[in-house]
Scaffold this motif. Structure first.
Motif, PDB file in Angstrom:
ATOM      1  N   HIS B 106      -1.099  -1.414   4.699  1.00 57.72           N
ATOM      2  CA  HIS B 106      -2.223  -1.377   3.751  1.00 57.72           C
ATOM      3  C   HIS B 106      -3.383  -0.521   4.285  1.00 57.72           C
ATOM      4  O   HIS B 106      -4.055   0.163   3.511  1.00 57.72           O
ATOM      5  CB  HIS B 106      -2.680  -2.795   3.387  1.00 57.72           C
ATOM      6  CG  HIS B 106      -3.380  -3.520   4.487  1.00 57.72           C
ATOM      7  ND1 HIS B 106      -4.746  -3.532   4.613  1.00 57.72           N
ATOM      8  CD2 HIS B 106      -2.907  -4.234   5.524  1.00 57.72           C
ATOM      9  CE1 HIS B 106      -5.074  -4.243   5.689  1.00 57.72           C
ATOM     10  NE2 HIS B 106      -3.979  -4.681   6.262  1.00 57.72           N
ATOM     11  N   THR B 110      -4.825   2.786   2.431  1.00 57.44           N
ATOM     12  CA  THR B 110      -6.265   2.910   2.160  1.00 57.44           C
ATOM     13  C   THR B 110      -6.764   4.263   2.659  1.00 57.44           C
ATOM     14  O   THR B 110      -7.500   4.970   1.963  1.00 57.44           O
ATOM     15  CB  THR B 110      -7.052   1.773   2.862  1.00 57.44           C
ATOM     16  OG1 THR B 110      -6.540   0.532   2.416  1.00 57.44           O
ATOM     17  CG2 THR B 110      -8.534   1.854   2.556  1.00 57.44           C
ATOM     18  N   LYS B 114      -8.346   7.270   0.478  1.00 54.40           N
ATOM     19  CA  LYS B 114      -9.725   7.731   0.732  1.00 54.40           C
ATOM     20  C   LYS B 114      -9.773   9.231   0.983  1.00 54.40           C
ATOM     21  O   LYS B 114     -10.690   9.910   0.521  1.00 54.40           O
ATOM     22  CB  LYS B 114     -10.317   6.992   1.935  1.00 54.40           C
ATOM     23  CG  LYS B 114     -10.841   5.614   1.589  1.00 54.40           C
ATOM     24  CD  LYS B 114     -11.516   4.994   2.800  1.00 54.40           C
ATOM     25  CE  LYS B 114     -12.156   3.661   2.449  1.00 54.40           C
ATOM     26  NZ  LYS B 114     -12.704   3.000   3.641  1.00 54.40           N
ATOM     27  N   SER B 120     -13.337   2.522  -4.067  1.00 56.89           N
ATOM     28  CA  SER B 120     -13.512   1.158  -4.603  1.00 56.89           C
ATOM     29  C   SER B 120     -12.389   0.703  -5.538  1.00 56.89           C
ATOM     30  O   SER B 120     -11.233   0.598  -5.136  1.00 56.89           O
ATOM     31  CB  SER B 120     -14.888   1.017  -5.252  1.00 56.89           C
ATOM     32  OG  SER B 120     -15.074   2.006  -6.230  1.00 56.89           O
ATOM     33  N   ASN B 121     -12.742   0.488  -6.820  1.00 56.12           N
ATOM     34  CA  ASN B 121     -11.781  -0.140  -7.731  1.00 56.12           C
ATOM     35  C   ASN B 121     -10.525   0.692  -7.930  1.00 56.12           C
ATOM     36  O   ASN B 121      -9.415   0.174  -7.958  1.00 56.12           O
ATOM     37  CB  ASN B 121     -12.431  -0.374  -9.106  1.00 56.12           C
ATOM     38  CG  ASN B 121     -13.418  -1.514  -9.039  1.00 56.12           C
ATOM     39  OD1 ASN B 121     -13.398  -2.281  -8.078  1.00 56.12           O
ATOM     40  ND2 ASN B 121     -14.272  -1.617 -10.039  1.00 56.12           N
ATOM     41  N   SER B 124      -8.248   0.403  -4.933  1.00 55.66           N
ATOM     42  CA  SER B 124      -7.516  -0.879  -4.899  1.00 55.66           C
ATOM     43  C   SER B 124      -6.391  -0.879  -5.926  1.00 55.66           C
ATOM     44  O   SER B 124      -5.272  -1.321  -5.645  1.00 55.66           O
ATOM     45  CB  SER B 124      -8.451  -2.049  -5.226  1.00 55.66           C
ATOM     46  OG  SER B 124      -9.591  -1.954  -4.471  1.00 55.66           O
ATOM     47  N   LEU B 125      -6.725  -0.369  -7.113  1.00 52.16           N
ATOM     48  CA  LEU B 125      -5.747  -0.339  -8.206  1.00 52.16           C
ATOM     49  C   LEU B 125      -4.536   0.509  -7.841  1.00 52.16           C
ATOM     50  O   LEU B 125      -3.381   0.077  -7.968  1.00 52.16           O
ATOM     51  CB  LEU B 125      -6.435   0.231  -9.457  1.00 52.16           C
ATOM     52  CG  LEU B 125      -5.800  -0.089 -10.794  1.00 52.16           C
ATOM     53  CD1 LEU B 125      -5.927  -1.571 -11.096  1.00 52.16           C
ATOM     54  CD2 LEU B 125      -6.452   0.746 -11.897  1.00 52.16           C
ATOM     55  N   GLN B 127      -3.624   1.494  -4.903  1.00 54.19           N
ATOM     56  CA  GLN B 127      -2.932   0.962  -3.718  1.00 54.19           C
ATOM     57  C   GLN B 127      -1.959  -0.149  -4.133  1.00 54.19           C
ATOM     58  O   GLN B 127      -0.813  -0.175  -3.685  1.00 54.19           O
ATOM     59  CB  GLN B 127      -3.971   0.425  -2.737  1.00 54.19           C
ATOM     60  CG  GLN B 127      -3.420   0.267  -1.340  1.00 54.19           C
ATOM     61  CD  GLN B 127      -4.507  -0.081  -0.339  1.00 54.19           C
ATOM     62  OE1 GLN B 127      -5.656   0.270  -0.522  1.00 54.19           O
ATOM     63  NE2 GLN B 127      -4.140  -0.766   0.713  1.00 54.19           N
ATOM     64  N   SER B 128      -2.417  -1.028  -5.016  1.00 50.74           N
ATOM     65  CA  SER B 128      -1.543  -2.103  -5.497  1.00 50.74           C
ATOM     66  C   SER B 128      -0.351  -1.518  -6.241  1.00 50.74           C
ATOM     67  O   SER B 128       0.790  -1.970  -6.072  1.00 50.74           O
ATOM     68  CB  SER B 128      -2.305  -3.036  -6.455  1.00 50.74           C
ATOM     69  OG  SER B 128      -3.449  -3.504  -5.845  1.00 50.74           O
ATOM     70  N   THR B 131       2.115   0.183  -3.846  1.00 51.52           N
ATOM     71  CA  THR B 131       2.747  -0.853  -3.014  1.00 51.52           C
ATOM     72  C   THR B 131       3.871  -1.519  -3.793  1.00 51.52           C
ATOM     73  O   THR B 131       4.969  -1.759  -3.278  1.00 51.52           O
ATOM     74  CB  THR B 131       1.700  -1.908  -2.583  1.00 51.52           C
ATOM     75  OG1 THR B 131       0.668  -1.244  -1.866  1.00 51.52           O
ATOM     76  CG2 THR B 131       2.311  -2.973  -1.692  1.00 51.52           C
ATOM     77  N   ASN B 140       3.384  -5.222   3.755  1.00 49.89           N
ATOM     78  CA  ASN B 140       2.033  -4.681   3.602  1.00 49.89           C
ATOM     79  C   ASN B 140       1.131  -4.940   4.802  1.00 49.89           C
ATOM     80  O   ASN B 140       0.271  -4.138   5.141  1.00 49.89           O
ATOM     81  CB  ASN B 140       1.404  -5.288   2.338  1.00 49.89           C
ATOM     82  CG  ASN B 140       0.400  -4.351   1.717  1.00 49.89           C
ATOM     83  OD1 ASN B 140       0.427  -3.146   1.984  1.00 49.89           O
ATOM     84  ND2 ASN B 140      -0.493  -4.878   0.904  1.00 49.89           N
TER      85      ASN B 140
END
Lengths: 250, 243
Positions: B106, B110, B114, B120-121, B124-125, B127-128, B131, B140
């Protein structure tokens, strides 16, 4: 972007066992040197106070404790920096950066800042030992700050030198030997006594010549400029090398 | 920076427009006059014998290697004039996944997000999403160095697609995958191809036949065939091209 890369570099440094081993050895060296010089000061205290220009604890420790540590940081900074690019080449992770929207300057600056930040913690630790004495005696704070600034500038130059040699090879050992050899040569220039004019100019490249003033409380623009220019030169060369790899394919 | 972050599709643009790429690496290895154009939705199999120039071509398309002559533009951004914007439009998985063994999965994803400008959102979105798509949920929290070669390959693929690139370049993506993972990879590439153009280099004709709707064959540094893969016997096309 630079902050992201710097954060990654610092995090990876602190996850490495060899970083902690080096930090532990350095901390032991700080402690040993600090106690030894403090003992010397206590035995010489009355003689030092009787001089025309009495030397206080800070003045004594700055020259006898902090100045020798500059040489220790000269050797340790390339050890911290040696993996910055060499490891990326060897583990073939460099393609991640080359195919991402990251400029060579951001990459080099990020890695430099990450390594320098880790070393700064060690510098603050060794200066902090002296600061602790403030609870018991008067400390000459401006002198302590001046000496700390000198240590930081010297370490920044040595880190940049280590980063540069790391960009040249995938073998960390070669990078560290080359950077330490160059930095030690610069230290030796300070003690050499050459008569001819061109060599006099070369003595201006000596690290200790530009460092001495900081430990005596004299901050000179030419000394600051020397360290900033040397750091900038090594970082500039690193950026050129990283950029050129897209052309050379190596 | 705004332009770097902007992944908006300009419908008139090719996802990839490579024109007359030449690169000489040594006396024996070179790539010459490679021209390729791709739109989103296409999956191109780059075929060739070992040492034919597949990896060199992919390295030029990804910006890792500057061509001696010719030009590359990704989603309308020139690799020569706007390199950062162009590289923001592509994802690249080299033959050796560029993963850090000391990072957790994870953390690595990230980082990959980046450096492609995700924050930010959205980070995360995405990345999920990757994954889940690359089936990395179970590992993870694990350090990448402890993972099998197949998992490392999937982590490498996840980093390449985390920012939904217009062009995805995959160099031998099936390396180290078992048959079940290979099947999942094929399904995944088909999903990615709905929004991206995909080039995958392989020496497995069966893999190209199963995944690709277009094949290009490189032989001795030259692009000798570029045609739709319409179920015709790929073995026959390949043998004819390299003869």
């Amino acid at each position: 972007m630079i902050a992201t890369i710097a954060g990654l570099e610092s995090r990876r440094l602190f996850r490495s066992a060899h970083t902690w081993v080096m930090a532990a050895l350095l901390a032991a060296l700080f402690g040993f040197l600090f106690l030894k010089q403090l003992e010397s000061f206590l035995s010489l205290q009355s003689a030092l106070a009787a001089q025309d220009h009495p030397i206080g604890l800070t003045g004594f420790m700055s020259v006898r404790y902090l100045e020798p540590l500059a040489l220790a940081f000269t050797l340790v900074a390339p050890l911290f920096a040696m993996r910055s690019f060499s490891d990326e080449y060897r583990q073939q992770t460099f393609a991640l950066w080359q195919s991402s929207p990251v400029s060579a300057s951001s990459l080099v600056l990020g890695k430099f800042i990450g390594i320098f930040a880790a070393l700064t913690l060690l510098i603050l630790l060794c200066a902090g030992m002296l600061l602790i004495m403030k609870a018991f005696v008067d400390i000459d704070l401006p002198l302590l700050l001046s000496a700390t600034l000198g240590l930081m500038l010297c370490t920044a130059t040595c880190t940049a030198c280590g980063v540069y040699f790391s960009t040249l090879t995938q073998h960390s050992l070669i990078a560290i030997v080359a950077s330490i050899a160059l930095l030690l040569f610069s230290w030796l220039l300070g003690s050499a006594n050459f008569a001819s004019l061109p060599i006099q100019f070369i003595r201006e490249l000596s690290i200790p010549n530009h460092l001495r003033g900081f430990f005596q409380g004299y901050i000179q623009t030419r000394d600051i400029a020397f360290f900033l220019l040397a750091t900038g030169l090594f970082l500039g060369l690193s950026i050129i090398k990283i950029d050129s790899m897209r052309h050379t394919g190596q | 920076m705004a332009a770097v972050l902007d992944n908006t599709i300009e419908t008139n643009n090719f996802a990839l427009n490579a024109d007359s790429l030449c690169r000489r690496l040594s006396e024996s290895a070179s790539v010459s006059d490679v021209t390729l154009q791709m739109r989103r939705g296409e999956v191109l199999g780059l075929l060739g014998l070992n040492g034919a120039g597949k990896t060199t071509t992919l390295r030029m398309l990804s910006g890792v290697l500057v061509p001696d002559s010719g030009s590359v533009s990704i989603n309308g951004f020139s690799m020569h004039d706007q390199p950062l914007q162009a590289r923001a439009q592509l994802g690249y998985l080299p033959d050796q996944p560029p993963v850090y063994d000391d990072l957790r999965v994870h953390e690595y994803l990230t980082l990959a997000g980046k450096i492609r400008g995700l924050r930010s959102n959205r980070l995360s979105l995405q990345q999920s999403l990757v994954t889940e798509q690359c089936m990395l949920g179970d590992v993870n929290q694990k350090r990448i160095g402890t993972l099998s070669k197949g998992y490392k390959q999937r982590v490498g693929l996840a980093q390449a697609m985390i920012h939904q690139p217009a062009l995805l370049l995959l160099d031998e993506p099936s390396n180290g995958l078992d048959p079940q993972q290979l099947d999942s990879m094929r399904t995944l590439i088909a999903t990615i191809a709905q929004t991206s153009a995909v080039i995958l280099s392989t020496h497995l004709l069966s893999e190209a036949q199963a995944i690709c709707n277009r094949v290009a064959i490189i032989h001795e540094g030259k692009l000798v065939t570029d045609q739709a893969s319409d179920g015709e016997n790929l073995e026959h096309i390949f043998q004819g091209a390299i003869r």
